[in-house]
Design an enzyme around this catalytic site. Structure first.
Site, PDB file in Angstrom:
ATOM      1  N   HIS A 275      13.730 -81.121  19.777  1.00 33.46           N
ATOM      2  CA  HIS A 275      12.392 -80.564  19.527  1.00 33.46           C
ATOM      3  C   HIS A 275      11.390 -81.084  20.558  1.00 33.46           C
ATOM      4  O   HIS A 275      11.631 -82.095  21.218  1.00 33.46           O
ATOM      5  CB  HIS A 275      11.899 -80.938  18.123  1.00 33.46           C
ATOM      6  CG  HIS A 275      12.494 -80.083  17.040  1.00 33.46           C
ATOM      7  ND1 HIS A 275      13.760 -80.294  16.551  1.00 33.46           N
ATOM      8  CD2 HIS A 275      11.993 -79.013  16.365  1.00 33.46           C
ATOM      9  CE1 HIS A 275      14.014 -79.387  15.610  1.00 33.46           C
ATOM     10  NE2 HIS A 275      12.962 -78.596  15.486  1.00 33.46           N
TER      11      HIS A 275
ATOM     12  N   LYS B 295       6.478 -83.531  17.653  1.00 35.36           N
ATOM     13  CA  LYS B 295       7.000 -83.436  16.279  1.00 35.36           C
ATOM     14  C   LYS B 295       6.949 -84.806  15.613  1.00 35.36           C
ATOM     15  O   LYS B 295       7.347 -85.809  16.206  1.00 35.36           O
ATOM     16  CB  LYS B 295       8.437 -82.897  16.304  1.00 35.36           C
ATOM     17  CG  LYS B 295       9.020 -82.665  14.930  1.00 35.36           C
ATOM     18  CD  LYS B 295      10.303 -81.861  15.011  1.00 35.36           C
ATOM     19  CE  LYS B 295      10.936 -81.671  13.636  1.00 35.36           C
ATOM     20  NZ  LYS B 295      10.049 -80.998  12.682  1.00 35.36           N
TER      21      LYS B 295
HETATM   22  P1  NAD Z   1       0.298 -78.742  14.629  1.00 34.55           P
HETATM   23  O1  NAD Z   1       0.014 -80.204  14.750  1.00 34.55           O
HETATM   24  O2  NAD Z   1       0.112 -77.870  15.818  1.00 34.55           O
HETATM   25  O3  NAD Z   1      -0.588 -78.131  13.431  1.00 34.55           O
HETATM   26  C1  NAD Z   1      -0.847 -78.769  12.238  1.00 34.55           C
HETATM   27  C2  NAD Z   1      -2.258 -78.380  11.800  1.00 34.55           C
HETATM   28  O4  NAD Z   1      -2.485 -78.910  10.487  1.00 34.55           O
HETATM   29  C3  NAD Z   1      -3.359 -78.966  12.724  1.00 34.55           C
HETATM   30  O5  NAD Z   1      -4.264 -77.940  13.117  1.00 34.55           O
HETATM   31  C4  NAD Z   1      -4.045 -80.005  11.839  1.00 34.55           C
HETATM   32  O6  NAD Z   1      -5.427 -80.153  12.128  1.00 34.55           O
HETATM   33  C5  NAD Z   1      -3.805 -79.421  10.458  1.00 34.55           C
HETATM   34  N1  NAD Z   1      -3.904 -80.399   9.367  1.00 34.55           N
HETATM   35  C6  NAD Z   1      -3.572 -81.708   9.371  1.00 34.55           C
HETATM   36  N2  NAD Z   1      -3.827 -82.253   8.166  1.00 34.55           N
HETATM   37  C7  NAD Z   1      -4.318 -81.253   7.397  1.00 34.55           C
HETATM   38  C8  NAD Z   1      -4.745 -81.196   6.057  1.00 34.55           C
HETATM   39  N3  NAD Z   1      -4.740 -82.270   5.254  1.00 34.55           N
HETATM   40  N4  NAD Z   1      -5.174 -80.010   5.570  1.00 34.55           N
HETATM   41  C9  NAD Z   1      -5.220 -78.906   6.365  1.00 34.55           C
HETATM   42  N5  NAD Z   1      -4.828 -78.908   7.652  1.00 34.55           N
HETATM   43  C10 NAD Z   1      -4.367 -80.073   8.159  1.00 34.55           C
HETATM   44  O7  NAD Z   1       1.800 -78.640  14.070  1.00 34.55           O
HETATM   45  P2  NAD Z   1       2.780 -77.382  14.151  1.00 34.55           P
HETATM   46  O8  NAD Z   1       3.605 -77.454  15.386  1.00 34.55           O
HETATM   47  O9  NAD Z   1       2.028 -76.150  13.856  1.00 34.55           O
HETATM   48  O10 NAD Z   1       3.783 -77.715  12.958  1.00 34.55           O
HETATM   49  C11 NAD Z   1       3.318 -77.864  11.637  1.00 34.55           C
HETATM   50  C12 NAD Z   1       4.501 -78.169  10.705  1.00 34.55           C
HETATM   51  O11 NAD Z   1       5.358 -77.025  10.657  1.00 34.55           O
HETATM   52  C13 NAD Z   1       5.390 -79.332  11.146  1.00 34.55           C
HETATM   53  O12 NAD Z   1       5.826 -80.037   9.997  1.00 34.55           O
HETATM   54  C14 NAD Z   1       6.573 -78.645  11.815  1.00 34.55           C
HETATM   55  O13 NAD Z   1       7.743 -79.427  11.764  1.00 34.55           O
HETATM   56  C15 NAD Z   1       6.697 -77.434  10.918  1.00 34.55           C
HETATM   57  N6  NAD Z   1       7.399 -76.292  11.511  1.00 34.55           N
HETATM   58  C16 NAD Z   1       8.194 -75.575  10.662  1.00 34.55           C
HETATM   59  C17 NAD Z   1       8.811 -74.425  11.103  1.00 34.55           C
HETATM   60  C18 NAD Z   1       9.637 -73.620  10.119  1.00 34.55           C
HETATM   61  O14 NAD Z   1      10.248 -72.610  10.509  1.00 34.55           O
HETATM   62  N7  NAD Z   1       9.671 -74.002   8.841  1.00 34.55           N
HETATM   63  C19 NAD Z   1       8.667 -74.007  12.415  1.00 34.55           C
HETATM   64  C20 NAD Z   1       7.857 -74.755  13.276  1.00 34.55           C
HETATM   65  C21 NAD Z   1       7.215 -75.883  12.806  1.00 34.55           C
END
Ligand code: NAD
Length: 265
Positions: A152, A156
């Site tokens: 990844h 992450k």
């Molecule tokens: P990112 O850091 O780009 O985005 C996370 C967002 O959440 C940020 O904008 C942050 O400000 C916000 N945030 C943090 N705390 C918060 C809170 N308490 N309330 C509301 N918003 C809050 O991360 P990302 O790359 O978008 O990934 C997010 C999650 O999704 C990770 O856990 C990643 O592993 C997961 N993910 C899952 C899949 C899937 O298919 N299930 C795919 C990609 C990523």
């Protein structure tokens, strides 16, 4: 139209989900939440102004928006609280955020049943990755010596990835627990961690490097042969059809469902 709130709307995944929801004829974006609130959710997602301003308080935004489904892509340390808040407001969570523990999932299952509000948790919404997990569980019946390498991007937070953890759990259902490798292999003689994490005797290795989005390789070793199954996510767009499917179907499920494969016919 299904009323959708996106939590984590300013993030890499959340902003793409906002754009996707705005362009879907059966989904309506009614709310957006992020700790970096204040701006128009559509503008953040490069989809033009949509009139939904990103709020900072999830409970208040759930009340205000009248959302029926909350799509969560936030952080491993806040996702459990978010899901419980959605359930308290009778809103169905579609959870993409990884890192929930087994104990947290069990609490979510109980809360979901008590409130009569279905929940879907999918560690990976990409159809190819879902197939990788399903095919890995099939292959492990015949080739139970297996190691997982997940790769990844370096931003992450959780390791192993949710996909690797679910793959290992699905394989463990068909593979008798046993140690792999030489019985005398000793890490102490080399570098600690060189053999990766150990889940029921399967070794799981987590690579974190710029340049990757999300990839996973599952390697099966047998007498005189090696089978490799690999999935590469080259763009976050790969997750969007699965997220849309989940948002449309979650309310027809019962209790907690883990894994997108349960929605695929
Ligand atoms: P990112 O850091 O780009 O985005 C996370 C967002 O959440 C940020 O904008 C942050 O400000 C916000 N945030 C943090 N705390 C918060 C809170 N308490 N309330 C509301 N918003 C809050 O991360 P990302 O790359 O978008 O990934 C997010 C999650 O999704 C990770 O856990 C990643 O592993 C997961 N993910 C899952 C899949 C899937 O298919 N299930 C795919 C990609 C990523």
């Amino acid at each position: 139209m299904i009323k959708v709130l996106v939590n984590g709307a300013c993030g890499r995944m959340g902003s793409m989900v906002v754009k996707t929801v705005l362009s879907d004829e059966e989904l309506e974006l009614v709310g957006a939440v992020d700790i970096k609130g204040g701006a128009d959710a559509g503008e953040i997602a490069n989809a033009g102004k949509c009139g939904v301003i990103v709020a900072e308080n999830l409970g208040e935004e759930l009340d205000r928006s009248g959302a029926e489904v909350m799509i969560d892509f936030t952080r491993p340390d806040v996702v459990f609280r978010n899901v419980m808040t959605a359930l308290e407001h009778k809103v169905s969570p579609v959870v993409g955020t990884t890192g929930l523990t087994d104990a947290q999932k069990e609490e979510i299952r109980q809360a979901s049943e008590k409130q009569g509000v279905p929940v879907l948790i999918a560690p990976n919404f990409a159809i190819g990755a879902v197939l990788l997990m399903v095919l890995s569980a099939q292959a492990a019946k015949y080739m139970p010596e297996v190691e997982i390498i997940e790769l990844h991007h370096d931003q992450k937070l959780d390791a192993p990835s949710g996909t690797a953890a679910q793959t290992a759990e699905m394989i463990a259902k068909v593979r008798a627990e046993h140690a792999q490798g030489h019985p005398d292999e000793k890490e102490k003689a080399g570098w600690e961690g060189a053999r990766g994490a150990d889940y029921q005797g399967m070794h799981v290795h987590s690579v974190r490097l710029p340049g990757y989005v999300a990839s996973q390789e599952v390697i099966f070793g047998g007498l005189g042969q090696v089978l490799k199954l690999r999935h590469d996510t080259t763009s976050r767009e790969s997750f969007m059809p699965g997220v849309v499917l989940a948002a449309k179907q979650v309310r027809s499920l019962k209790g907690l469902t883990v894994g997108l494969e349960h929605l695929l016919k």
